[in-house]
Write an enzyme that holds these catalytic residues in place. Sequence first.
Site, PDB file in Angstrom:
ATOM      1  N   GLY B  69       0.822  -1.195   0.000  1.00 51.49           N
ATOM      2  CA  GLY B  69       0.000   0.000   0.000  1.00 51.49           C
ATOM      3  C   GLY B  69       0.865   1.258   0.000  1.00 51.49           C
ATOM      4  N   THR B  70       1.954   1.193   0.755  1.00 48.58           N
ATOM      5  CA  THR B  70       2.875   2.327   0.813  1.00 48.58           C
ATOM      6  C   THR B  70       3.414   2.667  -0.574  1.00 48.58           C
ATOM      7  OG1 THR B  70       3.493   1.927   3.102  1.00 48.58           O
ATOM      8  CG2 THR B  70       5.132   3.022   1.722  1.00 48.58           C
ATOM      9  N   GLN B 177      -7.592   1.676   4.963  1.00 50.02           N
ATOM     10  CA  GLN B 177      -8.332   1.233   6.139  1.00 50.02           C
ATOM     11  C   GLN B 177      -9.768   0.806   5.842  1.00 50.02           C
ATOM     12  OE1 GLN B 177      -7.302   0.543   9.148  1.00 50.02           O
ATOM     13  NE2 GLN B 177      -5.189   1.149   8.717  1.00 50.02           N
ATOM     14  N   SER B 194      -4.141  -1.678   0.368  1.00 53.43           N
ATOM     15  CA  SER B 194      -3.095  -2.551   0.892  1.00 53.43           C
ATOM     16  C   SER B 194      -3.709  -3.875   1.327  1.00 53.43           C
ATOM     17  CB  SER B 194      -2.437  -1.857   2.088  1.00 53.43           C
ATOM     18  OG  SER B 194      -1.542  -2.740   2.725  1.00 53.43           O
ATOM     19  N   ALA B 195      -3.253  -4.978   0.723  1.00 53.06           N
ATOM     20  CA  ALA B 195      -3.920  -6.266   0.928  1.00 53.06           C
ATOM     21  C   ALA B 195      -3.844  -6.772   2.361  1.00 53.06           C
ATOM     22  CB  ALA B 195      -3.334  -7.308  -0.020  1.00 53.06           C
ATOM     23  N   HIS B 196      -2.737  -6.533   3.053  1.00 53.51           N
ATOM     24  CA  HIS B 196      -2.612  -7.138   4.377  1.00 53.51           C
ATOM     25  C   HIS B 196      -3.496  -6.423   5.401  1.00 53.51           C
ATOM     26  CE1 HIS B 196       0.147  -4.385   6.655  1.00 53.51           C
ATOM     27  NE2 HIS B 196       0.283  -3.915   5.441  1.00 53.51           N
ATOM     28  N   CYS B 320       6.010   7.822  23.847  1.00 55.95           N
ATOM     29  CA  CYS B 320       6.995   6.886  24.389  1.00 55.95           C
ATOM     30  C   CYS B 320       7.013   5.570  23.623  1.00 55.95           C
ATOM     31  CB  CYS B 320       6.717   6.637  25.860  1.00 55.95           C
ATOM     32  SG  CYS B 320       5.047   6.104  26.150  1.00 55.95           S
TER      33      CYS B 320
END
Lengths: 460, 460
Positions: B69-70, B177, B194-196, B320
């Site tokens: 996807g990126t 998403q 994005s497939a995952h 953090c």
Amino acid sequence: MAYFDAASAAPLHPVARQALLASLDEGWADPARLYREGRRARLLLDAAREAAAECVGCRPDELVFTPSGTRAVHSGVAGALAGRRRVGRHLIVSAVEHSSVLHAAEVHEADGGSLTQVGVDRTGAVDPAAYAAALREDTALACLQSANHEVGTEQPVTEVAEVCRAAGVPLLVDAAQSLAWGRVEGGWSLLAGSAHKWGGPSGVGLLAVRKGVRFAPQGPGDERESGRAPGFENLPAIVAAAASLRAVRAEAAAEAARLRELTERIRARVPALVPDVEVVGDPARRLPGVVTFSCLYVDGETLLHELDRAGFSVSSGSSCTSSTLTPSHVLRAMGVLSEGNVRVSLPPGTAAEDVERFLEVLPGTVAAVREKLGAPAATETVRAAGPDLVVDALGRRCPIPVIELAKVIGDVPVGGTVRVLSDDEAARLDIPAWCEMRGQEYVGEEPADRGTAYLVRRIT
Amino acid sequence: MAYFDAASAAPLHPVARQALLASLDEGWADPARLYREGRRARLLLDAAREAAAECVGCRPDELVFTPSGTRAVHSGVAGALAGRRRVGRHLIVSAVEHSSVLHAAEVHEADGGSLTQVGVDRTGAVDPAAYAAALREDTALACLQSANHEVGTEQPVTEVAEVCRAAGVPLLVDAAQSLAWGRVEGGWSLLAGSAHKWGGPSGVGLLAVRKGVRFAPQGPGDERESGRAPGFENLPAIVAAAASLRAVRAEAAAEAARLRELTERIRARVPALVPDVEVVGDPARRLPGVVTFSCLYVDGETLLHELDRAGFSVSSGSSCTSSTLTPSHVLRAMGVLSEGNVRVSLPPGTAAEDVERFLEVLPGTVAAVREKLGAPAATETVRAAGPDLVVDALGRRCPIPVIELAKVIGDVPVGGTVRVLSDDEAARLDIPAWCEMRGQEYVGEEPADRGTAYLVRRIT
């Protein structure tokens, strides 16, 4: 049915399949996360990196996984060029590199960089001295494949790396074709590989960048893979890729000897079985499983189709099998015949019987294609005619221009000439190659009203 | 053990697994080759493209597969910007986009392009009017996610697409998403996925570019995927990705209703069960499976660690838990509390009992973390002291500065002030957020000798 195109993609190694299945369950989570699924994924990724680095011969932190060998080359070339931008913008590549290297070089040139293509000899090998001569003050990077993907010729990487090191220029080695067989020796700086060439899954390449090599990743990045390969890691496939590389390496020595003997049979027997064939590539310094030959008077696409029907999957660098109707840049750079070109690349495990069956089937298949095209018989009748002839092959595609030339060469006396008019790009390569095979003199080419005129003088 | 981080990566859908296994045998060859193994691979690739295009709502020839996807976002943004370079070099993105969009925007800015970030309201949603106001004569591209990955808020894509269309500007939608839940409605021009994220394998993204959208792929290319995604296709994974997208869509309506009810339980009950919690994101226009809240006086990393020990895998936008020690850019843009941040994103199939168990475990876990940090009790004792106090929290990390502030607020009279000195980036977000939650007045910040001084006036 026999698949003889391992240089394109090898079938999945059983170990790759096993590792892929196992890590589908363990390795789907984000390795950057701190919870248990993420930690498990991170362990798998780290272990795969260590295994791959061991096989490549580098440190794990020098190696990143990329989505393909092509992307490894693109990222490697761009990052190395950018890292040395202050030194200059000169790039050196060999004329027979994989298209991924040449595409990266084109982008570099289009962006204002300069490029030197180092030529090869008739076997497809570069001369280290030619790399030495190409190096300049402003050379940022040199690229050389470990072995050629179309003809199997191994390149003198160690010597070229030495020449580059002496000049302080990094050398990027595209090791896609050879990584299954062993480490790339010598002082390379960057190295690219592709898992589906060694029996790993598709979707995984690797890029090694030695510590100390200036490298500036280009394009948008993220925190993954040391900032050198953005996007969620293709983890189960990466695990499978590393596992299968280790597995093929364990079998490499024995399998290389076996395949080398099989390709040697093809190298030796094809010229005896099929008239008018040129076997190309270095006879000794070559990949174990690759052998390439070209058949005069044969249309590569028809030949591939007929071999496929007979149960053999091979590939070809002939112009008629490419979408651009130009012969393979590798065969062009070597100056060898491109028509009727066949690359046989045997996957590990290839049965000797399949090779024997191929040698049985090939002569008849070639003969049938030639007959369909009206190719001249191997021995031509000498017919006396005028001293000079013109063959109009305009609008006809390879191998017709060469076939027409061969048909009339006997019609001119020794010392007479044939002028072939052709607008087919393959003729530029194949008419000189035909002359060399036939012992005729290739005089040269000149522009014609349409297309190009190729002049041939009859010698024998 | 319960995995509640589906917004990072969803476990493999059974259909994806099945399809992957089947196509490992059928789909390993090069789909560009003409022999039988290549033709089989081509058929699989074509079928996967048709299935994915149907799910996306575009034509198959508008959709290409990318390695993630990126990479789809990176290629989409770069190609669309280059395609409209003659119009101008202005790019619009929302402030809460996925980092892949923001990284692409950074590269564009570094390359001399101009950028407008459109802000969001406290729920994380953009205002279409803000996009309208951001559009300029030289705007080449606008980007908007379909729904936010950290807080689940759905964006008004249809309205923003309409605004963009009226101005003749293409809109790229990062649909990572939401693609599992349905098509993105409205007149978008480019779309990335994005497939995952939908239960497909890693290593596969998709990029759709509507016909008529000017698009010029950047970087080196090849003939694969319409010249928009170079490198050997990740074929078995592509087949699995398309099959699982179709499968999750078939279950989407029922599963969305179920997960929405489960996240609604968390939204409603966490503030009742845990004191000093802010639930963030739009309560109605949101993804079915995502709910995010922040806990005052809690160190996010410790909380995640304790939840992991208790068997829950969640993620956090707290400073953090990031390598840069800055809170998530999404929470910052929303202006909400970032300390003790927890994102729960339920994968399809999550059992109601797991959610109930999470709700049982959470209060004790948060209380234990707070106790360890010496956080003030929910109800503070009022202690009269001087009218103004200085808290030196220099060198202390989130959530300590807020804890120290909370401890002393009762020591100043109503109308008095506390000045918190802090060099922790999270304080800039969390001190105002604390004031809002506590009904105290946040006066503002000013540079101090070291770090920043945050001024708070006691109101109640």
